[in-house]
Design an enzyme around this catalytic site. Structure first.
Site, PDB file in Angstrom:
ATOM      1  N   HIS A  40       0.826  -1.214   0.000  1.00 29.28           N
ATOM      2  CA  HIS A  40       0.000   0.000   0.000  1.00 29.28           C
ATOM      3  C   HIS A  40       0.859   1.262   0.000  1.00 29.28           C
ATOM      4  O   HIS A  40       0.888   2.018   0.973  1.00 29.28           O
ATOM      5  CB  HIS A  40      -0.948  -0.012   1.207  1.00 29.28           C
ATOM      6  CG  HIS A  40      -2.143  -0.882   0.985  1.00 29.28           C
ATOM      7  ND1 HIS A  40      -2.902  -1.407   2.002  1.00 29.28           N
ATOM      8  CD2 HIS A  40      -2.713  -1.327  -0.170  1.00 29.28           C
ATOM      9  CE1 HIS A  40      -3.884  -2.127   1.484  1.00 29.28           C
ATOM     10  NE2 HIS A  40      -3.784  -2.096   0.176  1.00 29.28           N
ATOM     11  N   CYS A  95       3.192 -11.926   3.155  1.00 30.99           N
ATOM     12  CA  CYS A  95       4.119 -11.870   4.294  1.00 30.99           C
ATOM     13  C   CYS A  95       3.943 -13.140   5.139  1.00 30.99           C
ATOM     14  O   CYS A  95       2.813 -13.539   5.438  1.00 30.99           O
ATOM     15  CB  CYS A  95       3.829 -10.633   5.141  1.00 30.99           C
ATOM     16  SG  CYS A  95       4.844 -10.590   6.633  1.00 30.99           S
ATOM     17  N   GLU A 125      -6.226  -7.589   3.664  1.00 26.61           N
ATOM     18  CA  GLU A 125      -5.664  -8.598   4.576  1.00 26.61           C
ATOM     19  C   GLU A 125      -6.784  -9.303   5.340  1.00 26.61           C
ATOM     20  O   GLU A 125      -6.784 -10.537   5.476  1.00 26.61           O
ATOM     21  CB  GLU A 125      -4.685  -7.947   5.571  1.00 26.61           C
ATOM     22  CG  GLU A 125      -4.100  -8.994   6.520  1.00 26.61           C
ATOM     23  CD  GLU A 125      -3.304  -8.405   7.672  1.00 26.61           C
ATOM     24  OE1 GLU A 125      -2.681  -7.342   7.507  1.00 26.61           O
ATOM     25  OE2 GLU A 125      -3.318  -9.034   8.753  1.00 26.61           O
ATOM     26  N   THR A 161      -2.753  -7.972  11.332  1.00 23.36           N
ATOM     27  CA  THR A 161      -1.361  -7.819  11.793  1.00 23.36           C
ATOM     28  C   THR A 161      -0.986  -6.394  12.191  1.00 23.36           C
ATOM     29  O   THR A 161      -0.077  -6.195  12.986  1.00 23.36           O
ATOM     30  CB  THR A 161      -0.375  -8.254  10.685  1.00 23.36           C
ATOM     31  OG1 THR A 161      -0.676  -7.514   9.503  1.00 23.36           O
ATOM     32  CG2 THR A 161      -0.449  -9.741  10.425  1.00 23.36           C
ATOM     33  N   CYS A 189       1.801  -8.057  14.283  1.00 24.09           N
ATOM     34  CA  CYS A 189       3.164  -8.422  13.896  1.00 24.09           C
ATOM     35  C   CYS A 189       4.207  -7.594  14.649  1.00 24.09           C
ATOM     36  O   CYS A 189       3.919  -6.493  15.123  1.00 24.09           O
ATOM     37  CB  CYS A 189       3.352  -8.313  12.391  1.00 24.09           C
ATOM     38  SG  CYS A 189       3.817  -6.703  11.814  1.00 24.09           S
ATOM     39  N   SER A 217      -2.845   2.840   3.743  1.00 21.34           N
ATOM     40  CA  SER A 217      -1.990   1.896   4.460  1.00 21.34           C
ATOM     41  C   SER A 217      -2.465   1.798   5.911  1.00 21.34           C
ATOM     42  O   SER A 217      -2.367   2.754   6.673  1.00 21.34           O
ATOM     43  CB  SER A 217      -0.535   2.378   4.401  1.00 21.34           C
ATOM     44  OG  SER A 217       0.199   1.839   5.463  1.00 21.34           O
ATOM     45  N   ASN A 219      -1.329   0.226   8.541  1.00 11.97           N
ATOM     46  CA  ASN A 219      -0.362   0.409   9.641  1.00 11.97           C
ATOM     47  C   ASN A 219       0.028   1.872   9.788  1.00 11.97           C
ATOM     48  O   ASN A 219       0.305   2.336  10.893  1.00 11.97           O
ATOM     49  CB  ASN A 219       0.837  -0.529   9.474  1.00 11.97           C
ATOM     50  CG  ASN A 219       1.813  -0.068   8.426  1.00 11.97           C
ATOM     51  OD1 ASN A 219       2.688   0.730   8.710  1.00 11.97           O
ATOM     52  ND2 ASN A 219       1.670  -0.559   7.197  1.00 11.97           N
ATOM     53  N   SER A 265       5.296   0.416   4.704  1.00 15.60           N
ATOM     54  CA  SER A 265       5.418   0.334   3.243  1.00 15.60           C
ATOM     55  C   SER A 265       5.972   1.635   2.646  1.00 15.60           C
ATOM     56  O   SER A 265       5.874   1.853   1.439  1.00 15.60           O
ATOM     57  CB  SER A 265       4.055  -0.002   2.627  1.00 15.60           C
ATOM     58  OG  SER A 265       3.051   0.821   3.167  1.00 15.60           O
TER      59      SER A 265
HETATM   60 FE1  F3S Z   1       4.381  -8.464   7.411  1.00 12.26          FE
HETATM   61 FE2  F3S Z   1       3.991  -6.961   9.514  1.00 12.26          FE
HETATM   62 FE3  F3S Z   1       5.129  -5.968   7.386  1.00 12.26          FE
HETATM   63  S1  F3S Z   1       2.594  -8.491   8.712  1.00 12.26           S
HETATM   64  S2  F3S Z   1       4.165  -7.043   5.709  1.00 12.26           S
HETATM   65  S3  F3S Z   1       5.988  -7.595   8.705  1.00 12.26           S
HETATM   66  S4  F3S Z   1       3.669  -4.885   8.696  1.00 12.26           S
END
Ligand code: F3S
Length: 275
Positions: A40, A95, A125, A161, A189, A217, A219, A265
């Protein structure tokens, strides 16, 4: 003026891995495409396009000589069957941590549990995650949405995540009132945790926080939310071009400290331009 970049900002390993898989494929094959946007971030998607890697969204856009790279956020499990026989080969750039959520969702469903996915129902996702759930699943984005859950003996719970840790904890607590027991797979994550913790730490010490990354995005959006809990002036921007915007320019006037962080990203060169 103090300008500081958060300790953990920008590309996570999952994004780096996906870009490398797509680039390596392009070096080896004439026709390469990604299923949906690989990540993204429009800067990166444009770079891939310039390098000859198209983005496709439907099977009808594919030809037999295409090498197809699946996006980092993962795809619905049905997609693998749909793609059978339509392309030269499929490279799965999902991922590994998203794959783990798929596996844990499937594991909970196989035990016969209704699964609650804490995340944004419209995010690719989450659409991929629920395809691994059984007949009964729910997607909730915050604890206020728990009211619509029926009472059950036991719930299984997983997280998108990139969800905010505090939001996830709030939902888990709220679900306890809807069942006798829960089984929680905390699938936020590690890259998300590191970025959120570092952003929060920095945001407490500056006048203005700039959050750099795609508006789509998840995150990056959550990084901005986390920073808003401790800093009054937080701006989510996609690139340095937006620093000239009236509201942001006014906010930066007379400021003595600016913190910068970026979503998982966001490429380094975009962060450097903002700095
Ligand atoms: Fe994977 Fe976390 Fe990046 S799920 S794509 S390591 S934000």
């Amino acid at each position: 003026m103090r300008i500081e970049i958060a300790e953990h900002a920008g590309f996570c390993f999952g994004v780096e891995r996906a870009i490398k898989l797509a680039s390596d494929a392009r070096n080896s094959y004439d026709k390469v495409a990604t299923w949906g946007k690989l990540i993204h971030n429009e800067h990166v998607v444009n770079e891939l396009r310039v390098a000859g890697i198209a983005t496709v969204d439907s099977v009808s856009e594919l030809t037999k000589d295409t090498v197809l790279v699946l996006r980092a956020h993962g795809v619905d499990r049905q997609v693998f069957a749909e793609l059978e026989g339509t392309v030269r080969s499929v490279i799965d750039a999902t991922c590994p941590l998203v794959k783990k959520v798929h596996a844990q969702t499937e594991h909970l469903s196989r035990q016969g549990l209704p699964v609650v996915v804490v995340g944004d129902a419209s995010h690719p996702e989450v659409r991929g995650i629920v395809s691994y759930a059984g007949a009964e699943y729910f997607v909730v984005s915050d604890k206020e949405q728990i009211d619509r859950l029926p009472y059950r003996d036991k719930y299984g719970i997983v997280a998108q995540t990139t969800i905010n840790e505090a939001v996830f904890a709030g939902v888990v607590e709220a679900i306890r009132g809807k069942c006798a027991s829960i089984e929680v797979a905390d699938t936020i994550c590690s890259a998300t945790r590191l970025r959120q913790d570092a952003a929060l730490k920095l945001a407490k010490t500056v006048d203005v926080m700039l959050i750099v990354g795609g508006k789509n995005s998840a995150n990056t959006v959550h990084l901005a939310e986390v920073c808003r809990s401790v800093c009054k002036r937080v701006f989510h921007i996609e690139s340095a071009d937006e620093c000239d915007g009236a509201l942001l320019a006014e906010s930066l006037c007379g400021t003595t400290s600016i913190g910068i962080t970026a979503g998982a990203s966001t490429p380094d060169y975009v962060i450097d331009c903002v700095r």
